[in-house]
Motif scaffolding. Structure first.
Motif, PDB file in Angstrom:
ATOM      1  N   VAL A 213       0.811  -1.093  -0.099  1.00 33.88           N
ATOM      2  CA  VAL A 213       0.076  -0.041   0.120  1.00 33.88           C
ATOM      3  C   VAL A 213       0.901   1.360  -0.140  1.00 33.88           C
ATOM      4  N   ILE A 214       0.619   2.214  -0.814  1.00 34.16           N
ATOM      5  CA  ILE A 214       1.325   3.560  -1.053  1.00 34.16           C
ATOM      6  C   ILE A 214       0.127   4.596  -1.284  1.00 34.16           C
ATOM      7  N   LEU A 215       0.054   5.399  -0.130  1.00 36.55           N
ATOM      8  CA  LEU A 215      -1.103   6.362  -0.019  1.00 36.55           C
ATOM      9  C   LEU A 215      -1.081   7.484  -1.321  1.00 36.55           C
ATOM     10  N   MET A 216      -2.296   7.288  -2.022  1.00 39.02           N
ATOM     11  CA  MET A 216      -2.453   8.217  -3.093  1.00 39.02           C
ATOM     12  C   MET A 216      -1.601   7.871  -4.547  1.00 39.02           C
ATOM     13  N   GLU A 217      -1.148   6.609  -4.492  1.00 36.98           N
ATOM     14  CA  GLU A 217      -0.235   6.102  -5.751  1.00 36.98           C
ATOM     15  C   GLU A 217      -1.113   6.328  -7.090  1.00 36.98           C
ATOM     16  N   GLN A 218      -2.398   5.804  -6.795  1.00 36.10           N
ATOM     17  CA  GLN A 218      -3.081   5.902  -8.089  1.00 36.10           C
ATOM     18  C   GLN A 218      -3.156   7.331  -8.771  1.00 36.10           C
ATOM     19  N   PHE A 219      -3.577   8.335  -7.849  1.00 36.35           N
ATOM     20  CA  PHE A 219      -3.931   9.649  -8.141  1.00 36.35           C
ATOM     21  C   PHE A 219      -2.458  10.117  -8.675  1.00 36.35           C
ATOM     22  N   ARG A 220      -1.372   9.899  -8.252  1.00 39.76           N
ATOM     23  CA  ARG A 220      -0.262  10.328  -8.580  1.00 39.76           C
ATOM     24  C   ARG A 220       0.057   9.728 -10.035  1.00 39.76           C
ATOM     25  N   THR A 221      -0.209   8.646 -10.363  1.00 36.62           N
ATOM     26  CA  THR A 221       0.086   7.938 -11.610  1.00 36.62           C
ATOM     27  C   THR A 221      -0.897   8.399 -12.776  1.00 36.62           C
ATOM     28  N   ASP A 222      -1.923   8.542 -12.442  1.00 33.61           N
ATOM     29  CA  ASP A 222      -2.833   9.247 -13.483  1.00 33.61           C
ATOM     30  C   ASP A 222      -4.147   9.955 -12.723  1.00 33.61           C
ATOM     31  N   PRO A 223      -3.928  11.201 -12.690  1.00 33.76           N
ATOM     32  CA  PRO A 223      -4.499  12.072 -12.012  1.00 33.76           C
ATOM     33  C   PRO A 223      -5.946  12.330 -12.786  1.00 33.76           C
ATOM     34  N   GLU A 224      -5.935  12.129 -14.021  1.00 29.38           N
ATOM     35  CA  GLU A 224      -7.028  12.390 -14.824  1.00 29.38           C
ATOM     36  C   GLU A 224      -8.112  11.199 -14.599  1.00 29.38           C
ATOM     37  N   THR A 225      -7.491   9.953 -14.723  1.00 29.38           N
ATOM     38  CA  THR A 225      -8.421   8.821 -14.343  1.00 29.38           C
ATOM     39  C   THR A 225      -8.879   8.814 -13.050  1.00 29.38           C
ATOM     40  N   TYR A 226      -8.074   9.001 -12.041  1.00 25.78           N
ATOM     41  CA  TYR A 226      -8.458   8.971 -10.801  1.00 25.78           C
ATOM     42  C   TYR A 226      -8.471  10.336  -9.805  1.00 25.78           C
ATOM     43  N   PRO A 227      -9.317  11.087 -10.526  1.00 25.83           N
ATOM     44  CA  PRO A 227      -9.348  12.368  -9.616  1.00 25.83           C
ATOM     45  C   PRO A 227      -9.666  12.654  -8.205  1.00 25.83           C
ATOM     46  N   LEU A 228      -9.339  13.113  -7.462  1.00 29.44           N
ATOM     47  CA  LEU A 228     -10.038  13.467  -6.062  1.00 29.44           C
ATOM     48  C   LEU A 228     -11.287  13.756  -6.238  1.00 29.44           C
ATOM     49  N   LYS A 229     -11.913  13.515  -5.068  1.00 23.91           N
ATOM     50  CA  LYS A 229     -13.511  14.144  -5.155  1.00 23.91           C
ATOM     51  C   LYS A 229     -13.520  15.595  -4.364  1.00 23.91           C
ATOM     52  N   THR A 230     -12.635  16.278  -4.746  1.00 27.44           N
ATOM     53  CA  THR A 230     -12.787  17.503  -4.486  1.00 27.44           C
ATOM     54  C   THR A 230     -13.273  18.453  -5.473  1.00 27.44           C
ATOM     55  N   PRO A 231     -13.829  19.580  -5.553  1.00 24.14           N
ATOM     56  CA  PRO A 231     -14.322  20.366  -6.707  1.00 24.14           C
ATOM     57  C   PRO A 231     -13.355  20.263  -7.930  1.00 24.14           C
ATOM     58  N   SER A 232     -12.188  20.534  -7.605  1.00 24.35           N
ATOM     59  CA  SER A 232     -11.194  20.776  -8.717  1.00 24.35           C
ATOM     60  C   SER A 232     -10.714  19.218  -8.954  1.00 24.35           C
ATOM     61  N   GLY A 233     -10.929  18.359  -8.173  1.00 22.13           N
ATOM     62  CA  GLY A 233     -10.399  16.913  -8.534  1.00 22.13           C
ATOM     63  C   GLY A 233      -9.038  16.903  -8.182  1.00 22.13           C
ATOM     64  N   LYS A 234      -8.527  17.947  -7.636  1.00 15.69           N
ATOM     65  CA  LYS A 234      -6.884  17.784  -7.280  1.00 15.69           C
ATOM     66  C   LYS A 234      -6.868  18.337  -5.658  1.00 15.69           C
ATOM     67  N   ILE A 235      -5.598  18.280  -5.183  1.00 12.66           N
ATOM     68  CA  ILE A 235      -5.545  18.548  -3.844  1.00 12.66           C
ATOM     69  C   ILE A 235      -5.584  20.350  -3.610  1.00 12.66           C
ATOM     70  N   GLU A 236      -6.465  20.551  -2.788  1.00 14.47           N
ATOM     71  CA  GLU A 236      -6.826  21.986  -2.375  1.00 14.47           C
ATOM     72  C   GLU A 236      -5.976  22.839  -1.451  1.00 14.47           C
ATOM     73  N   ILE A 237      -4.983  23.222  -1.886  1.00  7.45           N
ATOM     74  CA  ILE A 237      -4.360  23.970  -1.086  1.00  7.45           C
ATOM     75  C   ILE A 237      -4.904  25.026  -0.700  1.00  7.45           C
ATOM     76  N   PHE A 238      -5.685  25.875  -1.399  1.00  9.10           N
ATOM     77  CA  PHE A 238      -6.697  26.873  -1.255  1.00  9.10           C
ATOM     78  C   PHE A 238      -8.139  26.331  -1.477  1.00  9.10           C
ATOM     79  N   SER A 239      -9.147  26.305  -0.693  1.00 12.56           N
ATOM     80  CA  SER A 239     -10.317  25.891  -0.850  1.00 12.56           C
ATOM     81  C   SER A 239     -11.355  26.869  -0.916  1.00 12.56           C
ATOM     82  N   GLU A 240     -12.115  27.162  -2.204  1.00 12.14           N
ATOM     83  CA  GLU A 240     -12.973  28.226  -2.371  1.00 12.14           C
ATOM     84  C   GLU A 240     -14.290  27.693  -1.250  1.00 12.14           C
ATOM     85  N   THR A 241     -14.447  26.603  -1.213  1.00 12.07           N
ATOM     86  CA  THR A 241     -15.559  26.213  -0.179  1.00 12.07           C
ATOM     87  C   THR A 241     -15.379  26.706   1.206  1.00 12.07           C
ATOM     88  N   VAL A 242     -14.405  26.269   1.740  1.00 16.00           N
ATOM     89  CA  VAL A 242     -14.038  26.667   2.940  1.00 16.00           C
ATOM     90  C   VAL A 242     -13.979  28.115   3.071  1.00 16.00           C
TER      91      VAL A 242
END
Ligand SMILES: Nc1nc2c(c(=O)[nH]1)N[C@H]1C(S)=C(S)[C@@H](COP(=O)(O)OP(=O)(O)OC[C@H]3O[C@@H](n4cnc5c(=O)[nH]c(N)nc54)[C@H](O)[C@@H]3O)O[C@H]1N2
Ligand SMILES: Nc1nc2c(c(=O)[nH]1)N[C@H]1C(S)=C(S)[C@@H](COP(=O)(O)OP(=O)(O)OC[C@H]3O[C@@H](n4cnc5c(=O)[nH]c(N)nc54)[C@H](O)[C@@H]3O)O[C@H]1N2
Ligand SMILES: [Mo]
Length: 783
Positions: A577-606
């Motif tokens: 197990v490697i945390l977030m390996e899939q996202f790193r390998t292919d962020p388009e196919t495995y986007p995060l469930k954030t509004p941007s699909g990416k890591i939100e260092i700034f969050s418009e929602t918050v």
């Protein structure tokens, strides 16, 4: 009809020895003359925990609850009588028939007169391991059969992370559950920076049952293979001596400042990974502007951070450079969330890891809670096992779990939470099963005042702990050693039979049986049991889980074979197990469930919530209580971490927990310099106090703690004498405010106190069961 599963067992007996499993490990059980005499080490556990042995002498000891009991004035005068006497008054034994009648009548009165939202059964707590006899699941299932209840969300463990992480990473649980495993860290991690340290004593615990303890071996193997450890904590002992860790003894609650100083150093020295930030994150520029000081004129550089966290700026700079030059794991303990603005260190750690650009790579990135639980970093498969279905709760009202005193004391009041405004219902009845609010909640004097308000408090408990003593109706339940169950959790590769080793003590009943009896009186027994006996449920849970495992390619034996064998170990996953390996390998196919699909260092929602205590990016927000605001009245920062000798308040009356008592009280650790300033000596009884309350403790002088910081573990059974706990429960002192309007999590670790020699030596009263002794006088000896 109302028999315990021990008596009605239909499962064929086996020839093997008896087994049991707990949140702290698996043990063989020795029984003689109908009593448990010993727990023996499970041979597949390389690092067994002593905690389990604590149960042997208390299962049928004087503090065991052996019959239903009702608080005297409630019994005499009915619901709503002298709630202020909860925790002080004695109890009267009643029959099960009487107890069931009282509970069923009172539930019916409350739901018809006030509505089901007047019943609070958030019932937070750890209960016991075992898939079927899980107290909360049983209670919630039952209450859903009679129209529902006001519930709670999130935990005391890490509420701030549970609420902020979905905004930053899209969800919480997958990032909690799939930490990069110790095997990968051993192979690839060069630098392991542990904010909050790596206290291996916490790794004794794994929710739902532990087969083999791996935390110690995990860190030692990484060390042996060259991983360098940095222990960022007020306690040197938060890292094993053998790790040879660098110790950065920062001021408690200043981790965010330190992380921001590291981040700004990366920017100043152009060490941040822009390629990673562009592809996988959003909002870095807004954060960078804050770090540089564009927004407030203050650069969050190493000097700025050093002034707050009290680690020299040069050391911070070296660390930032080291982190950029090596494969680095940034680890944050859960404890960082249990402080004011506890959302920030978690968000800042993710932002810092993103700047290093190693997220998703073997041995790099971030991890939340290494060593906090045995399962964190344990390489395993994730099998979605079946659980007891809880049904649907028709009541919509809920609270963030740590806002319980606010709710009880302020019906109709409101609280902001994660972009919503919640209204507190008017609670008339509280029911707790499997948790201990008089252990876990902050500012217990405040909780006591709030707790006096409802008409009725019901508790299912097996021992006369602080929860049972603060109830009106106490329903005595069994311990796992008195019932059949299965330890089976996606957090652990072992599935273990939990055998009924002895019959229920006294008149104790399984929670299921207790609730079935009340369900029968309220005409919902069939809905509650679905016609299944406890053994039928165990079959159902096991076989449903077996099918689910089979869908994941895992073959489990059938139920009878499993019972004969006693335990099964689920095979390792094909890939480590490697945390977030899939996202790193292919962020388009495995986007995060954030509004941007990416890591939100700034969050418009918050940012859109417009909370001054939780802006749109990680930020330093000064807490109300920390060493930066120490006063003459309260000059010391008290941290109250997890106890080594038990899980929370469980088995506090057993021999393992009692072995560390000083004059019958919990030990408090203090630096020799602070002790000398106060003329205090090792082994002395001291009084820890602040404006909220006090507790007595036994002094332990310890050089491994940062001066100005004192440490007392949670878990000593609360034993109030006025505002003072005689036994050493730190929650008489802690603050009952939310982390921020975002998560409203608990903030036990943000707490200033003073310590002095105790002026009197009143002994704890907690060993006297409140059912036998005469009414105690209300006279206060030490309050
Ligand atoms: N100051 C301070 N306070 C803290 C913390 C801290 O760090 N500092 N930590 C917080 C954290 S992280 C947590 S998770 C909470 C933990 O708080 P809790 O989970 O509430 O603590 P436990 O003592 O585990 O409570 C479990 C209760 O369930 C009972 N029980 C066990 N088995 C059964 C059963 O089968 N049936 C029934 N009916 N009851 C059963 C036990 O006797 C015990 O009373 O505490 C929080 N409080
Ligand atoms: N033996 C045992 N193990 C347990 C439990 C138990 O009751 N007993 N409880 C379990 C549960 S429910 C949970 S949620 C986890 C909790 O896991 P954690 O929250 O990680 O555990 P704590 O022991 O509260 O804190 C870990 C360390 O953080 C350090 N610390 C405190 N404040 C600060 C700070 O401001 N900055 C830094 N850098 N360090 C700080 C303390 O020195 C402490 O030793 O533990 C689990 N493990
Ligand atoms: Mo926890």
């Amino acid at each position: 009809m109302t028999q315990n599963s021990f008596k009605e067992a239909t499962i064929a007996s086996t020839n093997r020895d008896l087994l049991t499993s707990a949140h702290w490990g698996t043990y063989w059980v020795d029984v003689s003359d109908g009593r448990v005499t010993n727990l023996r080490t499970f041979e597949h556990d390389p690092d067994p925990s002593p905690i389990g042995h604590g149960i042997v002498n208390v299962m049928d000891g004087p503090l065991r609850i052996t019959s239903p009991a009702v608080r005297k004035s409630w019994l005499e005068h009915g619901p709503g009588t002298r709630g202020d006497l909860r925790g002080q008054e004695d109890f009267v034994s009643v029959s099960w028939d009487e107890a069931e009648r009282l509970v069923a009548t009172e539930l019916d009165r409350v739901r018809t007169q006030h509505g089901n939202d007047a019943i609070y059964a958030g019932s937070y707590g750890w209960a016991s391991a075992g898939r079927f006899h899980h107290a909360q699941s049983q209670l919630k299932r039952f209450l859903n059969c009679i129209g529902g209840f006001t519930s709670s969300v999130n935990t005391y463990s890490y509420a701030a992370a549970e609420v902020i992480m979905p905004h930053v990473l899209g969800d919480f649980s997958s990032h909690l559950e799939r930490l990069t495993c110790w095997e990968v860290l051993t192979e690839s991690c060069e630098l392991f920076v542990a904010f909050g340290g790596l206290p291996v004593s916490n790794g004794q615990i794994g929710q739902g049952g532990v087969g083999a303890h791996v935390q110690r071996a995990g860190m030692l193997s990484a060390h042996a293979n060259g991983t360098r450890f940095v222990n960022v904590s007020p306690m040197r002992s938060d890292a094993l001596d053998q790790l040879g860790a660098d110790w950065l003894p920062l001021r408690p609650s200043s981790d965010t400042a330190m992380m921001l100083g590291l981040a700004q150093t990366l920017i100043e020295d152009d060490l941040h990974d822009s390629t990673f930030l562009d592809r996988y994150t959003v909002g870095f520029e807004r954060f960078a502007a804050y770090l540089r000081g564009d927004t407030d004129g203050i650069a969050k550089n190493a000097e700025w951070a050093a002034a707050l966290c009290d680690i020299p700026a040069a050391r911070l700079r070296t660390l930032a450079h080291d982190m950029a030059a090596h494969r680095t794991m940034i680890s944050t303990s859960y404890s960082l969330t249990r402080q004011e603005h506890g959302e920030q260190p978690i968000w800042a750690a993710i932002a810092l890891a993103a700047m290093l650009g190693q997220i998703g790579l073997p041995g790099g990135g971030f991890g939340f809670g290494y060593s906090a639980m045995n399962n964190n970093g344990l390489n395993r498969r994730y099998v979605p096992y079946a659980a007891l279905p809880q049904g649907k709760n028709p009541v919509k009202s809920y609270i963030p779990v740590a806002r319980v005193s606010d709710m009880l004391s302020n019906p109709g009041g409101t609280v902001n939470y994660n972009g919503r405004t919640l209204t507190f219902p008017n609670i008339r009845l509280v029911w707790w099963a499997g948790g201990n609010p008089f252990h876990h909640h902050q500012d217990l004097n405040r909780l006591r005042a709030a707790w006096a308000r409802p008409d009725t408090v019901i508790a299912n408990e097996w021992c006369w702990n602080s929860l049972a003593r603060h109830a009106d109706i106490v329903l005595p339940c069994t311990t796992p050693l008195e019932r059949r169950d299965i330890a089976m959790t996606s957090k652990d590769p072992f599935i273990t039979a939990m055998d009924p080793a002895v019959p229920p003590v006294g008149e104790a009943r399984d929670d299921h049986v207790i609730l079935r009896g009340i369900a029968a009186r309220m005409g919902v027994e069939d809905a509650f049991t679905e016609g299944r006996s406890p053994d039928d449920w165990l079959h159902w849970i096991y076989e449903t889980s077996r099918e689910s495992a089979a869908r994941g390619g895992i073959t489990l034996p059938d139920f009878d074979t499993f019972q004969q064998q006693g335990w099964v170990r689920v095979p390792l996953p094909e890939k480590r197990v490697i945390l977030m390996e899939q996202f790193r390998t292919d962020p388009e196919t495995y986007p995060l469930k954030t509004p941007s699909g990416k890591i939100e260092i700034f969050s418009e929602t918050v940012a859109g919530f417009d909370y001054e205590d939780c802006p749109g990016h990680p930020a330093w927000l000064e807490p109300l209580e920390w060493l930066g605001r120490a006063t003459l009245e309260a000059p010391l920062h008290m941290i109250s971490p997890q106890p080594k000798t038990k899980l929370h308040s469980q088995l506090d009356h057993g021999i393992v927990s009692r072995s560390d008592r000083i004059n019958g009280r919990a030990p408090v650790l203090m630096h020799p310099k602070d002790a000398a300033e106060r003329g205090l000596a090792e082994g002395q009884t001291v009084r820890i106090f602040n404006q909220r309350g006090a507790c007595m403790a036994g002094l332990k002088i310890d050089e491994s703690i940062r001066p100005g910081v004192v440490q007392i573990a949670t878990g000593a059974w609360y034993d109030p004498d006025g505002p003072t706990c005689l036994h050493g429960n730190p929650n008489t002192l802690t603050q009952d405010r939310g982390t921020s309007q975002l998560a409203q999590g608990p903030i036990a670790h943000s707490c200033l106190v003073q310590i002095e020699a105790a002026k009197c030596e009143t002994k704890p009263k907690i060993d006297n069961p409140p059912i036998r002794s005469k009414l105690r006088s209300a006279k206060l000896a030490c309050g």
